[in-house]
Design an enzyme around this catalytic site. Sequence first.
Site, short mmCIF file in Angstrom:
data_model
loop_
_atom_site.label_atom_id
_atom_site.label_comp_id
_atom_site.label_asym_id
_atom_site.label_seq_id
_atom_site.Cartn_x
_atom_site.Cartn_y
_atom_site.Cartn_z
N GLU A 1 214.40 -76.82 61.16
CA GLU A 1 215.84 -77.01 60.71
C GLU A 1 216.71 -76.05 61.85
OE1 GLU A 1 215.84 -76.32 56.16
OE2 GLU A 1 214.85 -74.80 56.94
N GLU B 1 208.06 -77.07 52.98
CA GLU B 1 208.32 -76.26 52.25
C GLU B 1 207.79 -76.70 50.87
OE1 GLU B 1 211.48 -75.52 55.28
OE2 GLU B 1 210.41 -77.12 54.66
#
Length: 695
Positions: free
Chosen positions: A107, A127
């Site tokens: 990210e 995640e």
Amino acid sequence: MSGNEVVSIEEVGKVALVCIDNPPVNAGGYGVRKGLQDAVAGINADGRAEVIAIYCAGRTFVAGADITEFGKPPRAPIMPDLYNELEQSALPLICAIHGTALGGGLELAMACHARVAVPGARVGLPEILLGLLPGAGGTQRAPRLIGIPAALDIALSGRQVPVEEAHALGLIDRIMEGAPRDVALAAARAVIAGELAVRRTSDLAVTPDDAAIEATLAKLTSKRPALLSPRRCVQAVAGATLPFAEGLAQERRFFMECLGSDESRGMIHAFFGERAVANIPEKTATPRDIQSIGVIGGGTMGSGISTSALMAGLPVTLVEVTDEALARGVKTITANLDGAVKRGKMSAQKRDAALAGLTAMTGLDGLGNVDLVIEAVFENMEVKKEIFGKLDRICKPGAILASNTSYLDIDEIAATTSRPADVLGLHFFSPAHIMRLLEVVVGARTAPEVVATGFALARKMKKVAVRAGVCDGFIGNRILGHYLKTASYLVLDGAHPDQVDKALEGFGFAMGPHRVGDLAGLDIGYMTRKRLAATRPAEERYGGAIADRLSENGWNGRKTGKGYFVYEDGKTLENPDLNAIIDEARAGAGITPRDFDDQEIVDRYMTAMISEAARVVEDGIALRPVDVDVVFLMGYGFPRFRGGPLHYADTIGAAELVRRIEAYAQEDAHYWQVPALLRRMADEGTSFADMNKGI
């Protein structure tokens, strides 16, 4: 400008190099976040540089968020805000990736204006493996870079994407050879020269793909209906078609919802549990050096163990009784290694090197110089004792003698040797070259360094070792033997095997106990029941009548094409003869069947599992509740999002579990007994989690 202790700044001409150095994996903790914020803001304000390039020291780029911060009050800047701030840098901001860029690391990279990577790098959004979704812009920036279908694939699989694929998709702008600092500097100079384009990811348009969203949601509903995080992840990716700020806000809401869920707590417990089980009393002992191993038995288990050792780079001497059995074992090992090549787990060159390390022979005399012997013959105590007596005479001093027994007494086996300190159990799970769990069974006289060697071997084989004490079945199979009685009692009392399986699959198990029995082979349970028949108390209900009849008919599950179910042409069908066997067993036991709903099936099954697991902890067979959880997560198909049987027990509470057991005991006071540990926990208001603290 110099930065803080984990983020430093170096000026090279018109390039400002920002280095993250937060070993071991450059996790994006507070120091990294604050350092990046200050560095990028300071470089922009200073005005001397024309490009900012981020890279990492050590073996990897930022490999994710700092998971130890989960559950603690957030410290600004949090990742979503920081990455938005970085993306708005007036100066072009690029990054050079090596090792892995995972989760918050990817990210961060997507918030930069261009991304380059070295060969061999990998990226991903894992995640989902923690019951979460990308929460720092990943669900919004990935669709802008690679489209909605590819973003869904990466976010829902949690897989690590090779750099070549990432480049082809558009996640990576360029693959460049060199050390991370050199690559960062060269890429920055390419930006200055106009040879590497830069842009803000948030400015890119997203092509809507309602079909991909709907198809993915439908698949999740059919395959994983109990899970929250995959559905929220899909919805967040779908929100990438919204204005960027709105999509980010929605992603944040979904992330916080998942973070507060039992699902995420369970998966985070599982993540930490895999590491916690390495904390054993023998952890300070020095492992013995293992350069070669012997494996006795070329059947399914022995071949799988041999395959795992060969894949780990250990030479193996495989021993069988006959040339024919030896040839079958070598054939199985070769097929296993070929399968690993097909799955991309190893190269053809490494496969060939592994096979070159395999020596096959009949007779035990060739095991005189190996460092470790693993006996993997069938479960017969007399046969194992005979083998260990011979190994005691043949093997060199200091060699470790291990049994792959699933149930039998390691101390009784060790007593046949003059070196009980060198004997332990290494209980692999089938298929041994794929399953990651290894129970290291510690006998009364097993030396600490021998235990430490078992754990070191597990690491070398990329397995997770759990320390177990000696009892019938150790941790996993002891508990399994107890709660499978509940499954058989449920069927005798009125439920159908298919209903039991479907109720437990709805709870999250990949397969119910009857399908698992068919897969493993019903003859295994049959032999175990016969072995233990003499030890069964007179007051105990016998639940094995149905399974016994199936096995006595030669219907042992998948390998015979028939068991609780019929297996034809890759399909699982109803066994037309099963109901008559069930009716006969019920009549023989004088049982009038009653109806069970799915929730009662789950409650009884799980309460039985938790009860025996509590006794295993109380008896010291498992060091802590988390050890039981890891055994069941990694070896018995327990749903990961539930965290393991004793983590799940805490969501029920000890008092409620005691109430259930006492209610069930009205029907069967022998089977349903409250464990002393559980009673004490209910009285004191404590939990299994309390017993894991400090590990």
